[in-house]
Design a protein around this motif. Structure first.
Motif, short mmCIF file in Angstrom:
data_model
loop_
_atom_site.label_atom_id
_atom_site.label_comp_id
_atom_site.label_asym_id
_atom_site.label_seq_id
_atom_site.Cartn_x
_atom_site.Cartn_y
_atom_site.Cartn_z
N ALA A 195 0.82 -1.21 0.00
CA ALA A 195 0.00 0.00 0.00
C ALA A 195 0.86 1.26 0.00
N ASP A 196 2.05 1.19 0.63
CA ASP A 196 2.92 2.36 0.69
C ASP A 196 3.40 2.76 -0.71
N ALA A 197 3.73 1.79 -1.54
CA ALA A 197 4.30 2.07 -2.85
C ALA A 197 3.23 2.30 -3.92
N ALA A 198 2.03 1.86 -3.66
CA ALA A 198 0.98 1.96 -4.67
C ALA A 198 0.41 3.37 -4.80
N GLY A 199 0.72 4.23 -3.85
CA GLY A 199 0.20 5.59 -3.90
C GLY A 199 -1.21 5.71 -3.36
N THR A 200 -1.73 4.65 -2.78
CA THR A 200 -3.06 4.72 -2.19
C THR A 200 -2.96 5.28 -0.78
N LYS A 201 -4.01 5.91 -0.34
CA LYS A 201 -4.02 6.51 0.99
C LYS A 201 -4.24 5.42 2.04
N ALA A 202 -3.45 5.46 3.11
CA ALA A 202 -3.58 4.48 4.18
C ALA A 202 -4.87 4.73 4.95
N SER B 212 4.17 -0.89 8.91
CA SER B 212 3.84 -0.05 7.77
C SER B 212 3.97 1.41 8.19
N GLN B 213 4.90 2.10 7.55
CA GLN B 213 5.12 3.50 7.89
C GLN B 213 3.91 4.36 7.56
N ALA B 214 3.33 4.17 6.39
CA ALA B 214 2.18 4.97 5.98
C ALA B 214 0.96 4.70 6.86
N LEU B 215 0.72 3.45 7.19
CA LEU B 215 -0.42 3.10 8.03
C LEU B 215 -0.23 3.65 9.45
N TYR B 216 1.01 3.56 9.96
CA TYR B 216 1.28 4.13 11.28
C TYR B 216 1.06 5.64 11.27
N ASP B 217 1.60 6.32 10.26
CA ASP B 217 1.47 7.78 10.18
C ASP B 217 0.00 8.21 10.11
N ALA B 218 -0.83 7.43 9.45
CA ALA B 218 -2.25 7.75 9.35
C ALA B 218 -2.97 7.54 10.69
#
Length: 91
Positions: A26-33, A70-76
């Protein structure tokens, strides 16, 4: 020699299909977490919580489950990390 080159080419073709068919994270796909409302919702999907990195350590006591990294999921869902140890909703 022909058998060796044929085997090498076959291996390269097989690997190219494997790499191209692998799903993108999900991080690389450009989708929002996804943002969760609270820890109860997070723990329904990720029993061990969400870690920002695989190198972070839990500051609290013992945990029963390993966190999903997951960095993006954590940040969200950073608001759910009450002890600020870079693991949200660990259990």
């Amino acid at each position: 020699m022909k058998k060796l080159s044929f085997a090498l080419i076959s291996l390269m073709i097989a690997l190219s299909f494997t790499v191209s068919a692998a799903p993108m994270p999900a991080d690389a796909a450009g989708t929002k977490a996804k943002t969760y409302k609270n820890c109860t919702e997070i723990n329904k999907v990720y029993a061990g919580g969400i870690a920002r990195s695989s190198k972070v350590k839990n500051k609290g006591g013992k945990t029963k489950y390993k966190p999903f990294v997951s960095q993006a999921l954590y940040d969200a869902n950073k608001k759910s990390d009450r002890d600020k140890d870079l693991i949200a909703c660990e259990r």
